[in-house]
Design a protein around this motif. Structure first.
Motif, short mmCIF file in Angstrom:
data_model
loop_
_atom_site.label_atom_id
_atom_site.label_comp_id
_atom_site.label_asym_id
_atom_site.label_seq_id
_atom_site.Cartn_x
_atom_site.Cartn_y
_atom_site.Cartn_z
N GLU A 457 0.84 -1.21 0.00
CA GLU A 457 0.00 0.00 0.00
C GLU A 457 0.87 1.25 0.00
O GLU A 457 0.62 2.19 -0.77
CB GLU A 457 -0.93 0.00 1.21
CG GLU A 457 -1.81 1.24 1.30
CD GLU A 457 -2.71 1.25 2.53
OE1 GLU A 457 -3.10 2.35 2.96
OE2 GLU A 457 -3.03 0.16 3.06
N LEU A 458 1.89 1.27 0.84
CA LEU A 458 2.78 2.43 0.88
C LEU A 458 3.53 2.60 -0.43
O LEU A 458 3.64 3.72 -0.95
CB LEU A 458 3.76 2.29 2.04
CG LEU A 458 4.83 3.40 2.15
CD1 LEU A 458 4.17 4.77 2.34
CD2 LEU A 458 5.80 3.10 3.29
N HIS A 459 4.04 1.51 -0.99
CA HIS A 459 4.80 1.60 -2.23
C HIS A 459 3.94 2.17 -3.36
O HIS A 459 4.43 2.95 -4.19
CB HIS A 459 5.34 0.22 -2.62
CG HIS A 459 6.37 -0.29 -1.67
ND1 HIS A 459 6.67 -1.64 -1.54
CD2 HIS A 459 7.18 0.35 -0.79
CE1 HIS A 459 7.60 -1.79 -0.61
NE2 HIS A 459 7.93 -0.60 -0.15
N ALA A 460 2.67 1.80 -3.39
CA ALA A 460 1.77 2.31 -4.43
C ALA A 460 1.59 3.83 -4.27
O ALA A 460 1.54 4.57 -5.26
CB ALA A 460 0.42 1.60 -4.35
N GLN A 461 1.50 4.29 -3.04
CA GLN A 461 1.35 5.73 -2.80
C GLN A 461 2.62 6.49 -3.17
O GLN A 461 2.56 7.58 -3.76
CB GLN A 461 0.99 5.97 -1.33
CG GLN A 461 -0.40 5.46 -0.96
CD GLN A 461 -0.65 5.49 0.54
OE1 GLN A 461 0.18 5.04 1.33
NE2 GLN A 461 -1.79 6.01 0.94
N LEU A 462 3.77 5.91 -2.83
CA LEU A 462 5.04 6.58 -3.14
C LEU A 462 5.32 6.59 -4.63
O LEU A 462 6.05 7.48 -5.12
CB LEU A 462 6.18 5.89 -2.39
CG LEU A 462 6.16 6.04 -0.86
CD1 LEU A 462 7.31 5.25 -0.24
CD2 LEU A 462 6.23 7.49 -0.45
N ALA A 463 4.78 5.64 -5.36
CA ALA A 463 4.96 5.63 -6.82
C ALA A 463 4.30 6.85 -7.45
O ALA A 463 4.76 7.38 -8.46
CB ALA A 463 4.39 4.34 -7.41
N GLU A 464 3.22 7.32 -6.83
CA GLU A 464 2.52 8.50 -7.33
C GLU A 464 3.14 9.79 -6.79
O GLU A 464 3.21 10.80 -7.50
CB GLU A 464 1.04 8.45 -6.94
CG GLU A 464 0.27 7.31 -7.58
CD GLU A 464 -1.20 7.33 -7.20
OE1 GLU A 464 -1.62 8.28 -6.50
OE2 GLU A 464 -1.92 6.39 -7.58
#
Length: 481
Positions: A457-464
């Protein structure tokens, strides 16, 4: 097999007296940002006595430390704070403002409880890992300077969280529930004006007033408030008025600004505009201005996967039960609070869970001490305040909860909160928070798939939206002066 909930309850209850003594000791020694030498050492020594290895002066911050037990991954962190606020000294257990030492420090945000609960949780996790021979590392992070110092942001900048897999924390409140909202990012910066001294009556034409520059700057930024986004906040304090002699043109004056906005990019934009106001004030008064960047912190990034794990722990563990003596004292505290204080407290509760949160808050308008868990719902609300936990949440998945430690309606940063922070009410809420954090951390050791989901979940947010530490490398932690 004993459940982890029963285990952490037993472990923390077995050392209830030790944990409450530490919280009270820290309450007795209130220290402001980056000067928490006594408090940090009290906790560090207690952790060493429990078998943790302790790294002091972590990140080259004198009052920061990291205590570890175990080896390898996962590395799960429990975050503790222990700094106090200036000018809030108060006798414990009194329903009127009675300082022990006038104008001295006081724990007006409950950080004597915050750090101790994290310590209790870390001890319970350590004992479980030891008894079950499970690989992994539990860490207690001794985090100084949350109040106006962004200690955790400096710690993030120095790489202290680079190998952490997840972190949990909490904050004292008037109720049990999840910290499920975003917070405001902020930037703190001082503007020092330099002018020319002169006799204010005989030769004022020779002087150039730094205080006039500060006055013009604050006027300009107050007008600017109309032209920034609605949820932004610009606060200031004149920290140096140039002296106490009105017959002298003030050659030096300083004003400290705290700039808040929902996103760091927005805060930085407002900061740039305020810099222009400062330059304009200097031009108008023929003074010069130096800018001193003190600190910043990012908005809090909720992790819904980890929040659900923590909320499950909250529901599984027994809430504090209040006795007649505690309710009687809470009633006395309530009598010192205004209707606006109460409504603000209820609004904070409602903010965490949309319509269900509003209904919960309405139901507890007349409640003195809540013993019910507020509903949890992921939402896009914004807490109108800031926390340096925000920067940790951009590095690793973080969940944090609230725990009932004081009377409903009590505002943070007040003598009423200081008064309640060394009572059995506060102790009960603190121990409940320690159990919740311990149980949440243990779930991540036991269920690697759950930890993986939190990280995804965090990685998906940081990708944006990639993270960048908002404190420049050359800035060092500043004391409250």
């Amino acid at each position: 097999m004993t459940t982890i909930y029963q285990f952490v309850d037993d472990e923390i209850e077995a050392k209830r007296g030790e944990f409450t003594a530490i919280a009270d000791d820290i309450w007795d020694h209130p220290e402001t940002r980056f000067e928490e030498h006594w408090s940090a050492e009290r906790l560090a020594c207690a952790l060493e006595a429990e078998g943790f290895s302790v790294e002091r002066n972590a990140g080259n911050i004198e009052t920061a430390f990291v205590a570890s037990f175990g080896s390898g991954h996962p590395v799960i962190a429990l975050l503790g704070e222990y700094d106090a606020l200036a000018g809030l000294n108060q006798c414990s257990g009194e329903a009127s403002p009675e300082p022990l030492v006038k104008n001295a420090n006081g724990h007006g945000c409950g950080h004597n409880l915050l750090g101790t609960a994290a310590f209790a949780g870390a001890v319970a996790v350590k004992n479980w890992l030891e008894q079950h021979a499970v690989q992994g590392t539990v860490r207690f992070y001794g985090c100084p300077g949350e109040e106006g110092g962004s200690g955790k942001t400096f710690m993030v900048r120095e790489g202290l969280f680079d190998d952490v897999d997840a972190a949990v924390t909490w904050h004292p409140e008037a109720y049990a529930g999840m910290f499920s909202t975003r917070s405001l990012a902020n930037i703190q910066v001082a503007y020092r004006f330099h002018g020319v001294a002169a006799h204010a009556a005989n030769s004022p034409h020779l002087g150039r007033s730094a205080l006039d520059a500060v006055t013009l700057m604050t006027t300009g930024t107050n007008f600017l408030n109309e032209h920034i986004i609605e949820k932004a906040r610009v606060h200031y304090a004149i920290t140096n008025g140039g002296g106490i002699s009105p017959n002298v043109v003030q050659a030096q004056a300083e004003v400290l600004y705290l700039i808040r906005a929902p996103e760091m990019a927005q805060a930085q934009h407002i900061y740039e505009r305020i810099n222009k106001v400062a330059e304009g004030a200097a031009l108008m008064t023929e003074t010069t201005v130096n800018t001193r960047f003190e600190k910043a912190c990012s908005s809090y990034l909720p992790n819904r996967q980890l929040e659900n794990v923590m909320y499950e722990a909250m529901e599984a563990l027994e809430l504090p039960q209040w006795n007649e003596e505690e309710l009687t004292f809470a009633k006395k505290i309530r009598a010192t609070l205004s209707e606006s204080d109460l409504q603000n407290s209820l609004n904070n509760i409602a903010n965490t869970a949309n319509d269900e949160g509003k209904a919960f808050a309405r139901r507890h308008r007349a409640t003195l001490l809540i013993n019910e868990i507020a509903p949890y719902a992921a939402n896009d609300n914004i807490l109108p305040g800031s926390t340096d936990v925000g920067d940790v949440s951009w590095k690793v998945p973080v969940a944090q909860c609230f725990s009932p430690c004081f009377t409903v309606g009590t505002p943070l940063h007040t003598w009423q909160l200081v008064s309640q922070g060394r009572t059995s009410i506060a102790h009960k809420g603190m121990l409940y928070a320690g159990k919740v954090m311990a149980a949440t951390a243990l779930q991540l050791f036991i269920n690697p798939e759950t930890l993986k989901a939190c990280q995804s979940e965090l990685h998906a947010q940081l990708a944006e939206r990639p993270y960048q530490c908002p404190i420049p490398k050359n800035v060092t932690p500043s004391l409250l002066r």
